[in-house]
Motif scaffolding. Structure first.
Motif: not given
Length: 144
Positions: A46, A109-111, A113-114, A116-117, A128
């Motif tokens: 991060e 990071r990918e997971e 991010t998903m 969080q989205e 936000k």
């Protein structure tokens, strides 16, 4: 009458935990490394090129220096991190990800991010920002 948020907080915490525990990518990661090791990898990732040191890990994870030392030594032995001296001070060592841990970092990071989205889906930019501010205040309250 004052409405307490206890039920709402418990439900949200459980829903987030279920999202994380139900993640195939994170389950793959957790078969090879511990949650705490994943957290360290996530923190270093991060910071994206900014120097990260043992003291940062201790502060962010709210753990003692001795605990961080032991954990980071294990991670170094397992080829998950490298400690690189900064400048001429051999005591000050920046933490870097290895090729092995970079693969984990990408999955984490990918997971997240998903996840969080999913959490902020439908929020306006102002909402936000406000949500981020609330989370920061909650963190401060819980760490006092």
């Amino acid at each position: 009458m004052v409405k307490y948020f206890q039920d709402d907080i418990l439900v949200i915490v459980n829903l987030i935990r279920h999202k994380i525990n139900g993640s195939e990518k994170l389950n793959v990661v957790q078969k090879e490394i511990s949650r705490r090791q994943a957290a360290v990898i996530g923190i270093i990732d991060e910071y994206q090129g900014k120097p990260v040191f043992q003291k940062d890990i201790s502060r962010i994870l709210k753990i003692r220096r001795s605990t961080a030392t032991s954990m980071l030594q294990d991670m170094e032995r397992e080829d998950l991190i490298k400690r690189v001296p900064v400048g001429g001070d051999m005591r000050l060592k920046q933490l870097l990800l290895t090729e092995k841990s970079m693969r984990f970092a990408m999955l984490i990071r990918e997971e997240f991010t998903m996840i969080q989205e999913t959490i902020i889906r439908g929020f306006s930019e102002d909402e936000k920002k406000q949500f981020r501010n609330y989370l920061e205040r909650i963190k401060e309250n819980l760490t006092e």
